[in-house]
Design a protein around this motif. Structure first.
Motif, PDB file in Angstrom:
ATOM      1  N   VAL A   1       1.009  -1.456   0.097  1.00  0.00           N
ATOM      2  CA  VAL A   1       0.116  -0.069   0.031  1.00  0.00           C
ATOM      3  C   VAL A   1       0.878   1.331   0.047  1.00  0.00           C
ATOM      4  CG1 VAL A   1      -2.159   0.798   0.870  1.00  0.00           C
ATOM      5  CG2 VAL A   1      -0.915  -1.324   2.039  1.00  0.00           C
ATOM      6  N   GLY A   2       2.161   1.210   0.702  1.00  0.00           N
ATOM      7  CA  GLY A   2       3.072   2.187   0.838  1.00  0.00           C
ATOM      8  C   GLY A   2       3.463   2.581  -0.631  1.00  0.00           C
ATOM      9  N   ILE A   3       3.641   1.679  -1.445  1.00  0.00           N
ATOM     10  CA  ILE A   3       3.989   1.965  -2.839  1.00  0.00           C
ATOM     11  C   ILE A   3       3.046   2.507  -3.560  1.00  0.00           C
ATOM     12  CG2 ILE A   3       4.996   1.042  -4.847  1.00  0.00           C
ATOM     13  CD1 ILE A   3       6.358  -0.592  -3.378  1.00  0.00           C
ATOM     14  N   VAL A   4       1.839   2.049  -3.694  1.00  0.00           N
ATOM     15  CA  VAL A   4       0.891   2.197  -4.603  1.00  0.00           C
ATOM     16  C   VAL A   4       0.209   3.628  -4.365  1.00  0.00           C
ATOM     17  CG1 VAL A   4      -1.411   1.488  -5.137  1.00  0.00           C
ATOM     18  CG2 VAL A   4       0.228  -0.125  -4.940  1.00  0.00           C
ATOM     19  N   ALA A   5      -0.065   4.030  -3.171  1.00  0.00           N
ATOM     20  CA  ALA A   5      -0.634   5.175  -2.822  1.00  0.00           C
ATOM     21  C   ALA A   5       0.106   6.346  -3.291  1.00  0.00           C
ATOM     22  CB  ALA A   5      -1.066   5.217  -1.413  1.00  0.00           C
ATOM     23  N   PRO A   6       1.505   6.415  -2.948  1.00  0.00           N
ATOM     24  CA  PRO A   6       2.216   7.650  -3.240  1.00  0.00           C
ATOM     25  C   PRO A   6       2.471   7.796  -4.833  1.00  0.00           C
ATOM     26  CG  PRO A   6       3.402   6.520  -1.476  1.00  0.00           C
ATOM     27  CD  PRO A   6       2.204   5.765  -1.776  1.00  0.00           C
ATOM     28  N   HIS A   7       2.472   6.588  -5.321  1.00  0.00           N
ATOM     29  CA  HIS A   7       2.634   6.691  -6.800  1.00  0.00           C
ATOM     30  C   HIS A   7       1.453   7.226  -7.509  1.00  0.00           C
ATOM     31  CE1 HIS A   7       4.712   5.228 -10.272  1.00  0.00           C
ATOM     32  NE2 HIS A   7       3.290   4.753 -10.744  1.00  0.00           N
TER      33      HIS A   7
ATOM     34  N   LEU B   1      -2.250  -8.846  -3.357  1.00  0.00           N
ATOM     35  CA  LEU B   1      -2.490  -9.347  -4.913  1.00  0.00           C
ATOM     36  C   LEU B   1      -2.819  -8.052  -5.440  1.00  0.00           C
ATOM     37  CD1 LEU B   1      -5.144 -11.777  -3.744  1.00  0.00           C
ATOM     38  CD2 LEU B   1      -3.231 -12.117  -5.235  1.00  0.00           C
ATOM     39  N   ILE B   2      -3.209  -6.908  -4.893  1.00  0.00           N
ATOM     40  CA  ILE B   2      -3.303  -5.771  -5.605  1.00  0.00           C
ATOM     41  C   ILE B   2      -1.981  -4.968  -5.967  1.00  0.00           C
ATOM     42  CG2 ILE B   2      -4.538  -3.463  -5.959  1.00  0.00           C
ATOM     43  CD1 ILE B   2      -6.393  -4.607  -3.795  1.00  0.00           C
ATOM     44  N   GLY B   3      -1.227  -4.845  -4.834  1.00  0.00           N
ATOM     45  CA  GLY B   3      -0.082  -4.060  -4.721  1.00  0.00           C
ATOM     46  C   GLY B   3       1.303  -4.777  -5.574  1.00  0.00           C
ATOM     47  N   ALA B   4       1.416  -6.102  -5.405  1.00  0.00           N
ATOM     48  CA  ALA B   4       2.344  -6.602  -5.988  1.00  0.00           C
ATOM     49  C   ALA B   4       2.649  -6.438  -7.331  1.00  0.00           C
ATOM     50  CB  ALA B   4       2.576  -8.046  -5.425  1.00  0.00           C
ATOM     51  N   PRO B   5       1.456  -6.490  -8.166  1.00  0.00           N
ATOM     52  CA  PRO B   5       1.606  -6.474  -9.679  1.00  0.00           C
ATOM     53  C   PRO B   5       1.729  -4.808  -9.680  1.00  0.00           C
ATOM     54  CG  PRO B   5      -0.375  -7.664  -9.241  1.00  0.00           C
ATOM     55  CD  PRO B   5       0.370  -7.358  -7.814  1.00  0.00           C
ATOM     56  N   ALA B   6       1.326  -3.956  -8.976  1.00  0.00           N
ATOM     57  CA  ALA B   6       1.900  -2.580  -9.148  1.00  0.00           C
ATOM     58  C   ALA B   6       3.102  -2.268  -9.063  1.00  0.00           C
ATOM     59  CB  ALA B   6       0.884  -1.817  -8.253  1.00  0.00           C
ATOM     60  N   PHE B   7       3.730  -3.110  -7.856  1.00  0.00           N
ATOM     61  CA  PHE B   7       5.080  -2.774  -7.716  1.00  0.00           C
ATOM     62  C   PHE B   7       6.055  -3.089  -8.894  1.00  0.00           C
ATOM     63  CE2 PHE B   7       8.917  -4.948  -6.188  1.00  0.00           C
ATOM     64  CZ  PHE B   7       9.798  -3.962  -5.498  1.00  0.00           C
TER      65      PHE B   7
END
Lengths: 330, 253
Positions: free
Chosen positions: A257-263, A312-318
């Motif tokens: 979450v800490g990656i996806v939101a700031p991105h 499941l949501i965040g890892a692909p975004a990463f």
């Protein structure tokens, strides 16, 4: 100007709506009118119980955990000048949950309700400090992420070891909760024991956020325009460690979450790390509340863990962010 | 009047002597070119002068105070520093990057008081960036980026400027543009110390040359006095024809 004044009000409205929605949905769906009346101390005691004792604390816990991770992620990204930095990726969450599990396993957590959050905090600060020390020695963020991978693996292995030694199935399921992350069955009491740490961490990060803007120039030039690098590193590490520790104490290790939101937030705030802190926190909180609603309404015999859905949501975004990234500073 | 007076500076790191007995003075109205081959100690001299590297011996007086006892903010208000490495981690807008020059006054991008905003606008104008203020830095050319960094340094409105290779990797026209901008800053009363590798460019613009070799200052003075064929041979190991401030480098010796 790319700075948009509607961003924070919009996130605020969305957050309130999501929390309200979280109170509506569940094993017994309730109408908005019933929820509202329960909020206002309506007559139906069962409704009041469901809203005040079960659904609202759970939604609030999800929001707080998300917000803490969002603000820590945004701040660490600013400090390390890399969009892939985040408490989960850097191994901070895993270390915190290892320390939390450790205190559970040895029964330390039974001594005082403060022991568990303190242990999580200790794990988070130890890992963040290690990352920060490594960041002084190496300019390569890849190295830092590899250190994070190492920390996560180590914490995972140590937790497996604890599980193998677990005296009874009860402590086993407790440990799984901390490893995978969940906000099920949280009460206002547990929130109360984590909130001081999350707030203290967020306050430190917000007070020192100006330096994060300066760091876009690199450390040499940032120091040239008047930034005290040492102080900035200490404050960001301390703030992110406290906030992450508090979030792990409340919801276990929840990654990405800490990656996806700031991105998502960055383009709206002119790619300025300082201005991304508050909106990132709000968006990350919102994402976790929504993910937790998903966890609750998905028809499954065993409830899914929030951390699993987040990954499941965040890892692909990463992976996507990492693949699109041009080599700027590594 | 803010000036830098450096005396007898020494720096040793891991047993290697990087600086020895180096001294110079930078005053407003001067444009000093710091010359010397790679590894001569130019960057070490700058960083030690600014107090970013702890010196082993000598004194540095930066506007009346020892540079190592100044806080980073106080130092930034006296001397603007443009380092050799100029990474930009995020694709900020041009105006936001220039606004960072006001950091030492408590400002931040998106949080500028009228005085800060005015300094930023002036710096943007001086560096000919008015058309580019809302552009993101990842869409700029090398020459435009170099001007953004210059503007960032000027926004601080510091009386002194130290720039480490501000024209590296720029085409000749962009090199002249940057040097003209620095020249104009000196004409307005600033003092600049600029590391250059282009000797003809240094000879054209500088009021003083500092020649460095192996951590020492080999010579110092106006180009007319210190720029000689012999010096070019001694310092750089090249054959050069010198005619006043005109330099023609013919090849390696």
């Amino acid at each position: 100007m790319t700075r948009t004044s509607w961003l924070i009000p919009a996130l605020l409205i969305a957050s309130v709506l999501a929390m309200f929605g979280a109170c509506l949905l569940g094993s017994t769906p309730m109408s908005p009118a019933r929820v509202l009346s329960a909020f206002l101390g309506g007559t139906d005691a069962a409704d009041r119980l469901v809203v005040w004792q079960i659904r609202l604390p759970r939604a609030l816990a999800a929001y707080l955990v998300g917000a803490a991770l969002g603000i820590s992620g945004a701040a660490l990204q600013g400090l390390l000048r890399n969009p892939l930095a985040e408490p989960g990726v850097l191994g901070v969450s895993a270390s915190a949950s290892l320390a939390a599990t450790f205190s559970l396993y040895y029964g330390l957590a039974a001594v005082s309700p403060w022991v568990l959050p303190m242990a999580a905090m200790f794990g988070a600060l130890a890992a963040t400090s290690l990352i920060a020390i490594a960041a002084i020695r190496t300019q390569s963020v890849v190295t830092l992420i590899l250190i994070g991978v190492g920390l996560s693996s180590f914490a995972g292995a140590a937790m497996s070891l604890l599980m193998n030694l677990a005296p009874n199935p009860f402590s086993l399921s407790d440990m799984i909760n901390w490893m995978l992350g969940s906000v099920a069955n949280r009460s206002f009491r547990e929130i109360g024991f984590s909130v001081p740490f999350i707030l203290a961490g967020a306050a430190i990060l917000l007070a020192s956020r100006r330096g994060l803007s300066a760091l876009t120039l690199g450390e040499e030039a940032a120091s040239g325009i008047g930034l005290d690098l040492r102080r900035q590193r200490i404050l960001t590490v301390l703030g992110a460690g406290l906030a992450t520790g508090g979030s792990v104490a409340l919801g276990g290790a929840i990654g990405f979450v800490g990656i996806v939101a700031p991105h998502i937030i960055r383009p709206f705030v002119g790619h300025d790390a300082a201005r991304s802190l508050i909106p990132s926190a709000m968006l990350a909180g919102l994402i976790l509340v929504l993910a937790d609603i998903g966890v609750r309404i998905l028809p499954s015999t065993n409830e899914l863990k929030l951390g699993v859905v987040a990954a499941l949501i965040g890892a692909p975004a990463f992976v996507w962010i990492a693949m699109r990234r041009r080599a700027i500073n590594d | 009047m803010t000036e830098i007076i450096v005396k007898n500076l020494g720096l040793t790191k891991d047993g290697a002597t990087l600086l020895e007995g180096a001294g110079f003075t930078l005053r407003p109205g001067q444009l000093i070119a710091l010359l010397g081959p790679n590894g001569a100690g130019k960057t070490s001299l700058i960083r030690t002068t600014l107090g970013m590297e702890k010196r082993c011996s000598g004194t540095v007086n930066l506007g009346g105070t020892d540079s190592e006892s100044l806080s980073p903010m106080e130092r930034a208000r006296r001397v603007a520093y443009l380092p050799q490495q100029r990474p930009l981690a995020w694709p900020n807008s041009v105006r936001d990057v220039v606004a960072l020059g006001r950091f030492a006054y408590g400002a931040a991008p998106g949080r500028l008081n009228p005085k800060d905003a005015k300094a930023v606008d002036t710096a943007i104008e001086l560096c000919d960036l008015t058309e580019l203020t809302t552009r993101h830095t990842d869409t700029l050319s090398g020459g435009e980026l170099a001007r953004v960094h210059c503007a960032r340094a000027f926004a601080a409105e510091a009386p002194l400027l130290i720039a480490d290779e501000p024209v590296a990797a720029l085409d000749p026209r962009q090199q002249f543009r940057i040097m003209n901008i620095i020249q104009a800053y000196v004409d307005r009363g600033g003092g600049a110390l600029v590391v250059l590798h282009d000797i003809p460019l240094a000879a054209k613009y500088a009021s003083h040359l500092i020649w460095m070799q192996e951590g020492r200052i080999a010579a110092e003075g106006p180009p007319e006095q210190t720029l000689t064929a012999q010096r070019m041979a001694d310092i750089y190991g090249v054959r050069a024809r010198i005619d006043g401030r005109k330099v023609e480098i013919e090849g390696a010796i």
